[in-house]
Design a protein around this motif. Sequence first.
Motif, PDB file in Angstrom:
ATOM      1  N   PRO A  94       0.845  -1.203   0.000  1.00 39.63           N
ATOM      2  CA  PRO A  94       0.000   0.000   0.000  1.00 39.63           C
ATOM      3  C   PRO A  94       0.872   1.243   0.000  1.00 39.63           C
ATOM      4  O   PRO A  94       2.034   1.195   0.433  1.00 39.63           O
ATOM      5  N   ALA A  95       0.341   2.362  -0.486  1.00 39.00           N
ATOM      6  CA  ALA A  95       1.139   3.585  -0.605  1.00 39.00           C
ATOM      7  C   ALA A  95       1.678   4.049   0.743  1.00 39.00           C
ATOM      8  O   ALA A  95       2.764   4.621   0.824  1.00 39.00           O
ATOM      9  N   SER A  96       0.931   3.795   1.830  1.00 39.50           N
ATOM     10  CA  SER A  96       1.331   4.298   3.148  1.00 39.50           C
ATOM     11  C   SER A  96       2.633   3.698   3.644  1.00 39.50           C
ATOM     12  O   SER A  96       3.347   4.311   4.437  1.00 39.50           O
ATOM     13  N   THR A  97       2.956   2.478   3.194  1.00 41.29           N
ATOM     14  CA  THR A  97       4.173   1.813   3.676  1.00 41.29           C
ATOM     15  C   THR A  97       5.048   1.314   2.532  1.00 41.29           C
ATOM     16  O   THR A  97       5.932   0.495   2.755  1.00 41.29           O
ATOM     17  N   ARG A  98       4.814   1.822   1.310  1.00 42.69           N
ATOM     18  CA  ARG A  98       5.576   1.308   0.184  1.00 42.69           C
ATOM     19  C   ARG A  98       7.071   1.596   0.324  1.00 42.69           C
ATOM     20  O   ARG A  98       7.906   0.765  -0.051  1.00 42.69           O
ATOM     21  N   GLY A  99       7.424   2.743   0.850  1.00 43.86           N
ATOM     22  CA  GLY A  99       8.844   3.057   1.017  1.00 43.86           C
ATOM     23  C   GLY A  99       9.532   2.078   1.939  1.00 43.86           C
ATOM     24  O   GLY A  99      10.625   1.579   1.650  1.00 43.86           O
ATOM     25  N   VAL A 100       8.891   1.763   3.077  1.00 42.59           N
ATOM     26  CA  VAL A 100       9.480   0.821   4.030  1.00 42.59           C
ATOM     27  C   VAL A 100       9.574  -0.572   3.422  1.00 42.59           C
ATOM     28  O   VAL A 100      10.626  -1.228   3.483  1.00 42.59           O
ATOM     29  N   LEU A 101       8.478  -1.054   2.840  1.00 39.68           N
ATOM     30  CA  LEU A 101       8.469  -2.419   2.324  1.00 39.68           C
ATOM     31  C   LEU A 101       9.393  -2.575   1.115  1.00 39.68           C
ATOM     32  O   LEU A 101      10.035  -3.611   0.954  1.00 39.68           O
ATOM     33  N   SER A 102       9.467  -1.562   0.273  1.00 36.85           N
ATOM     34  CA  SER A 102      10.387  -1.639  -0.868  1.00 36.85           C
ATOM     35  C   SER A 102      11.837  -1.617  -0.412  1.00 36.85           C
ATOM     36  O   SER A 102      12.717  -2.205  -1.050  1.00 36.85           O
ATOM     37  N   SER A 103      12.103  -0.951   0.718  1.00 34.75           N
ATOM     38  CA  SER A 103      13.467  -0.878   1.235  1.00 34.75           C
ATOM     39  C   SER A 103      13.937  -2.190   1.848  1.00 34.75           C
ATOM     40  O   SER A 103      15.125  -2.344   2.135  1.00 34.75           O
ATOM     41  N   LEU A 104      13.024  -3.133   2.062  1.00 41.76           N
ATOM     42  CA  LEU A 104      13.431  -4.430   2.606  1.00 41.76           C
ATOM     43  C   LEU A 104      14.435  -5.134   1.702  1.00 41.76           C
ATOM     44  O   LEU A 104      15.276  -5.903   2.168  1.00 41.76           O
ATOM     45  N   VAL A 105      14.343  -4.882   0.384  1.00 38.30           N
ATOM     46  CA  VAL A 105      15.326  -5.453  -0.540  1.00 38.30           C
ATOM     47  C   VAL A 105      16.730  -5.027  -0.133  1.00 38.30           C
ATOM     48  O   VAL A 105      17.652  -5.855  -0.032  1.00 38.30           O
ATOM     49  N   ASP A 106      16.901  -3.741   0.112  1.00 41.25           N
ATOM     50  CA  ASP A 106      18.220  -3.234   0.479  1.00 41.25           C
ATOM     51  C   ASP A 106      18.643  -3.734   1.857  1.00 41.25           C
ATOM     52  O   ASP A 106      19.827  -3.992   2.100  1.00 41.25           O
ATOM     53  N   ILE A 107      17.670  -3.888   2.767  1.00 40.12           N
ATOM     54  CA  ILE A 107      17.980  -4.435   4.085  1.00 40.12           C
ATOM     55  C   ILE A 107      18.574  -5.818   3.948  1.00 40.12           C
ATOM     56  O   ILE A 107      19.627  -6.136   4.530  1.00 40.12           O
ATOM     57  N   PHE A 108      17.936  -6.664   3.169  1.00 39.04           N
ATOM     58  CA  PHE A 108      18.407  -8.045   3.084  1.00 39.04           C
ATOM     59  C   PHE A 108      19.684  -8.174   2.273  1.00 39.04           C
ATOM     60  O   PHE A 108      20.508  -9.059   2.553  1.00 39.04           O
ATOM     61  N   ILE A 109      19.881  -7.332   1.273  1.00 41.59           N
ATOM     62  CA  ILE A 109      21.179  -7.329   0.593  1.00 41.59           C
ATOM     63  C   ILE A 109      22.287  -7.045   1.608  1.00 41.59           C
ATOM     64  O   ILE A 109      23.340  -7.705   1.622  1.00 41.59           O
ATOM     65  N   ASN A 110      22.028  -6.088   2.482  1.00 42.22           N
ATOM     66  CA  ASN A 110      23.042  -5.721   3.462  1.00 42.22           C
ATOM     67  C   ASN A 110      23.180  -6.737   4.585  1.00 42.22           C
ATOM     68  O   ASN A 110      24.268  -6.917   5.132  1.00 42.22           O
ATOM     69  N   VAL A 111      22.097  -7.428   4.926  1.00 37.99           N
ATOM     70  CA  VAL A 111      22.222  -8.549   5.860  1.00 37.99           C
ATOM     71  C   VAL A 111      23.121  -9.617   5.251  1.00 37.99           C
ATOM     72  O   VAL A 111      23.982 -10.191   5.927  1.00 37.99           O
TER      73      VAL A 111
END
Length: 488
Positions: free
Chosen positions: A152-169
Amino acid sequence: MAQPAGGRADATEAPLLPSPAAGAAPRRNGFAFLCATLASMTTMLHGYNQTLMSGAQLFMREDVGLSDAEVEVLAGSMNVFMLASILGAGWVADRLGRRRTLVLANAFLMAGALAMSLGSTYPALMAARFVTSLGAGFARVVAPVYNAEISPASTRGVLSSLVDIFINVGILLSYVSNYAFAGLPVHLGWRVMFAMGVIPPVFIAAGVFFMPESPRWLAMRGRHGDARAVLVRTSDTPAEADLRLAEIKQAVADAEAPQQAVSHGGGVWTELLRPSPSVRRILTCVLGLQFFVQASGVDAILLYSPLVFKAVGVASNSAAIGATVAIGAVKTCFILVGMLLTDRVGRRPLLLASTAGVAVTTASLALTLRLAAAAGGGGAASAAACLASVLAVVATYSVGYGSVVNTYSAEILPLRLRAQGSGLGVAVNRLTCGVVGMTFISLAGGISMAGCFFLYAGVTTAAFVFVYARLPETRGRSLEDMGVLFDK
């Protein structure tokens, strides 16, 4: 040209998605978060396999007998090999679906990790690197697309950023693996490091099977009932689900109207290669961001940080590898900070702060290396200053560059172009990353290591100007709304 002022100037041009009615209890999507997490975990394996070479190459040189040139090519080749699957990922994802493509990515990643751990010659290692790269390319394109489309638009930035989180994990785990297995015999340690990447893809692929397909992909296939069922589970309110479905159906109709006489894949690539003014502005933003984020030279730090530390007097392999664990930890922590801020502060302010910070801290690292070289190799003070500068580069990079670029690139592309357009952007990203990775040792030998980082600082200064001049704010807008920002 898109208005540089971004958010405030464009706020009245298109309505934001409605907030839940007063008194309603918005369902802050645990289900959407779970889906985005499972999709993003595949990219963790890319981060792990990419930077594992940072420490493993110190032992592979001795065991396999690799030269400097072979280490450079082996370390950076993954980015070039990824182009094969990156450029095909959009086509595959549009036909098989986002979910099945992620399963395919995990299969390649598992096979590549196994082949890498068993390789005993340079050609065998290059072949294994190619197989790993196929999976990494699929994951890097499809996971951000899936997350943007499921959120949803309200949390798209956070959820889309999970890709970068896991790359860095994955990057952090690779550094931990380097350190944990560095004490094993030379012929065994680096093989165990790569073998640790064999089992996780099996469990991740099993989890992906339980995810729903992207509602936008379902709508593209005319499965509107299935799309609505997914949207109801991944929206803050049922009313928002209905609004999102109506916008998606309209976007699909708009995309199909001019392409009735052409195949979908051919029509998409024709539009990407001969874009309209609006699409040209979007592609300029996507391709420019994906170029600058890697031309900043951060991969030179991630791949060769032990060599950077040795240049300022860190003598032992274990100490140099141990310092990389701090890099991975700082990178992951600041990615989290960026993820939490992207929906509150906005994409544009984070990118401006990040590019300015990376330019300053990279110049500081270059100056530290120059002073250490002038002092004949440096000592404890030079090593501490070098580590502090490296951590500062990684922190400022991660809070904006590392957490926003993939989100911004995926969300501004229109539905009909999103999969292939994202693939094109990631191709530019990986090609630039490959050039940095495969030239750093040679370039440092020609203009010095300090000269390399002064060069990267100059490129990042140009990136700041690009962000300021070209990128509008996108926070809070629906995906179907993005065209309004670029129509002017």
